[in-house]
Design an enzyme around this catalytic site. Structure first.
Site, PDB file in Angstrom:
ATOM      1  N   ILE A 156       0.834  -1.204   0.000  1.00  0.00           N
ATOM      2  CA  ILE A 156       0.000   0.000   0.000  1.00  0.00           C
ATOM      3  C   ILE A 156       0.868   1.253   0.000  1.00  0.00           C
ATOM      4  CG2 ILE A 156      -1.717   1.314   1.302  1.00  0.00           C
ATOM      5  CD1 ILE A 156      -2.803  -1.375   2.329  1.00  0.00           C
ATOM      6  N   THR A 233      -4.514   5.911   7.052  1.00  0.00           N
ATOM      7  CA  THR A 233      -5.453   4.938   6.487  1.00  0.00           C
ATOM      8  C   THR A 233      -5.046   3.518   6.870  1.00  0.00           C
ATOM      9  OG1 THR A 233      -4.166   4.902   4.428  1.00  0.00           O
ATOM     10  CG2 THR A 233      -6.067   6.382   4.502  1.00  0.00           C
ATOM     11  N   SER A 234      -4.210   3.381   7.893  1.00  0.00           N
ATOM     12  CA  SER A 234      -3.674   2.071   8.254  1.00  0.00           C
ATOM     13  C   SER A 234      -4.387   1.482   9.468  1.00  0.00           C
ATOM     14  CB  SER A 234      -2.169   2.179   8.502  1.00  0.00           C
ATOM     15  OG  SER A 234      -1.601   0.907   8.710  1.00  0.00           O
ATOM     16  N   ARG A 235      -3.943   1.827  10.668  1.00  0.00           N
ATOM     17  CA  ARG A 235      -4.575   1.357  11.897  1.00  0.00           C
ATOM     18  C   ARG A 235      -4.722   2.527  12.854  1.00  0.00           C
ATOM     19  NH1 ARG A 235      -6.130  -2.001   9.268  1.00  0.00           N
ATOM     20  NH2 ARG A 235      -5.928  -4.271   9.387  1.00  0.00           N
ATOM     21  N   ASP A 259      -8.945   7.651   8.269  1.00  0.00           N
ATOM     22  CA  ASP A 259      -9.900   6.635   7.835  1.00  0.00           C
ATOM     23  C   ASP A 259     -10.037   5.554   8.904  1.00  0.00           C
ATOM     24  OD1 ASP A 259     -11.671   5.424   5.863  1.00  0.00           O
ATOM     25  OD2 ASP A 259     -10.110   3.898   5.590  1.00  0.00           O
ATOM     26  N   GLU A 264     -12.422   2.728  17.147  1.00  0.00           N
ATOM     27  CA  GLU A 264     -13.441   2.598  16.107  1.00  0.00           C
ATOM     28  C   GLU A 264     -14.323   1.370  16.274  1.00  0.00           C
ATOM     29  OE1 GLU A 264     -11.743   0.312  12.293  1.00  0.00           O
ATOM     30  OE2 GLU A 264     -10.691   2.187  12.665  1.00  0.00           O
ATOM     31  N   HIS A 296     -13.371   3.914   7.888  1.00  0.00           N
ATOM     32  CA  HIS A 296     -12.602   2.733   7.489  1.00  0.00           C
ATOM     33  C   HIS A 296     -13.077   2.212   6.127  1.00  0.00           C
ATOM     34  CE1 HIS A 296      -9.916  -0.507   9.448  1.00  0.00           C
ATOM     35  NE2 HIS A 296      -9.818  -0.597   8.141  1.00  0.00           N
TER      36      HIS A 296
END
Length: 334
Positions: A156, A233-235, A259, A264, A296
């Protein structure tokens, strides 16, 4: 094999049903519930479970899965930080994941967050809907010539670097191993201190582990440029959200695109529009005009979902077809 599929939304069911049409030896039973100690009893009578990013595969849950003679855990995602791998190995339960579903889907979403924050399209959209066509307060900057720091250059991260190179950005990278293809592209590998100091935009594409937990914190933010843009946008737990808020108040962080979010699990992937979200940190994040949070959805493209479904089934078939003498060896690698 009979597989219990947890955290299954309608779109998951559609793509899995399509993929399983050619796999008569697999039977999938869908549960919208997340796997946890409260729901693990649903796995009784199954041969394996398939789970997603916010399922809880802690030691207690895996112990119970072992008691139900579960023979495989198939994650429908790249990450497995929510799985107690040591416990799974102790019970000889192989854990599979989907390391490469569509790297460009997440990379493109990271770029979408960059573009929206920079050109303030989220604010412009609401203005125009209200008949307000004034441009004051919407000024952005040219990406060409800006320095972009990418932390994590796996599939990614590499896809993200290639896209930003196309914008004419200078690319700085940090990873425990270097990607020669990115170096050929012109990217430069540096230490974290240099990346923090020189980057106008920092995008996170690394896994979550002990060394990356709260990678973005007071200390790292203090090393960054004034008005830096941070994208995750990972964790979620890569970013200490409260300390990022402090950075926003101070003006050190000029833009924040998320994201993912550390807490979450209680809210993402669900319709919470009729509920009060009991998370003051999350609620505070949403009040900033220079913050964009998405739920996410970075992975959420048709290509990615199809690949996730097919890889998940292929992993289960691999488990089914592995001779017994190799099953313990299989359990020791993910």
């Amino acid at each position: 094999m009979k597989i219990a599929v947890f955290s299954c939304k309608p779109y998951d069911k559609r793509t899995l049903n399509k993929a399983v049409e050619t796999s008569s030896d697999l039977e999938l039973v869908y549960f919208e519930s997340r796997l946890s100690m409260e729901t693990v009893s649903l796995a009784e009578g199954f041969d394996g479970v398939s789970c997603f990013v916010n399922d809880d595969l802690c030691r207690e849950v895996i112990n119970q899965l072992a008691a139900y003679n579960i023979r495989a855990i198939a994650m429908r995602c790249a990450g497995y930080n929510n799985v107690d791998l040591y416990c799974a190995k102790a019970h000889n339960i192989p854990v599979f994941h989907v390391p490469d579903y569509s790297p460009t889907s997440v990379a493109e979403h990271a770029v979408a967050l960059i573009m929206a924050l920079n050109r303030k399209t989220h604010r412009a959209y609401h203005r125009v809907k209200e008949g307000n066509f004034a441009l004051e307060g919407l000024m952005g900057f040219n990406l060409e010539g800006k320095t972009v720091g990418c932390i994590g250059t796996g599939r990614i991260g590499a896809a993200f670097c290639r896209i930003m190179n196309g914008f004419g950005c200078n690319i700085l990278c940090y990873d425990i191993s270097e990607n020669p293809d990115l170096q050929t592209l012109g990217a430069e590998y540096v230490d974290l201190a240099t990346l923090y100091k020189e980057s106008d935009i920092i995008s996170l594409h690394c896994p979550l582990n002990a060394s990356t937990h709260h990678l973005i914190n007071d200390q790292s933010i203090a090393q960054m440029k004034e008005g830096v843009m941070i994208i995750n946008t990972s964790r979620g737990a890569l970013v200490n959200a409260q300390q990022a808020i402090d950075g926003l108040y101070q003006g050190k962080i000029g833009y924040l695109g998320l994201d993912v979010y550390e807490q979450e699990g209680a809210i993402f992937f669900e319709d919470m529009s009729d509920h009060i979200i009991h998370d003051s940190v999350f609620q505070l994040l949403l009040t900033f005009p220079n913050v964009i949070v998405t739920g996410h959805q970075g992975y959420f493209t048709d290509t990615a979902l199809e690949h996730i479904a097919q890889t998940t089934l292929d992993n289960l078939k691999q488990m089914q077809n592995t001779p017994p003498q190799y099953k313990r060896e299989l359990a020791l690698s993910t």
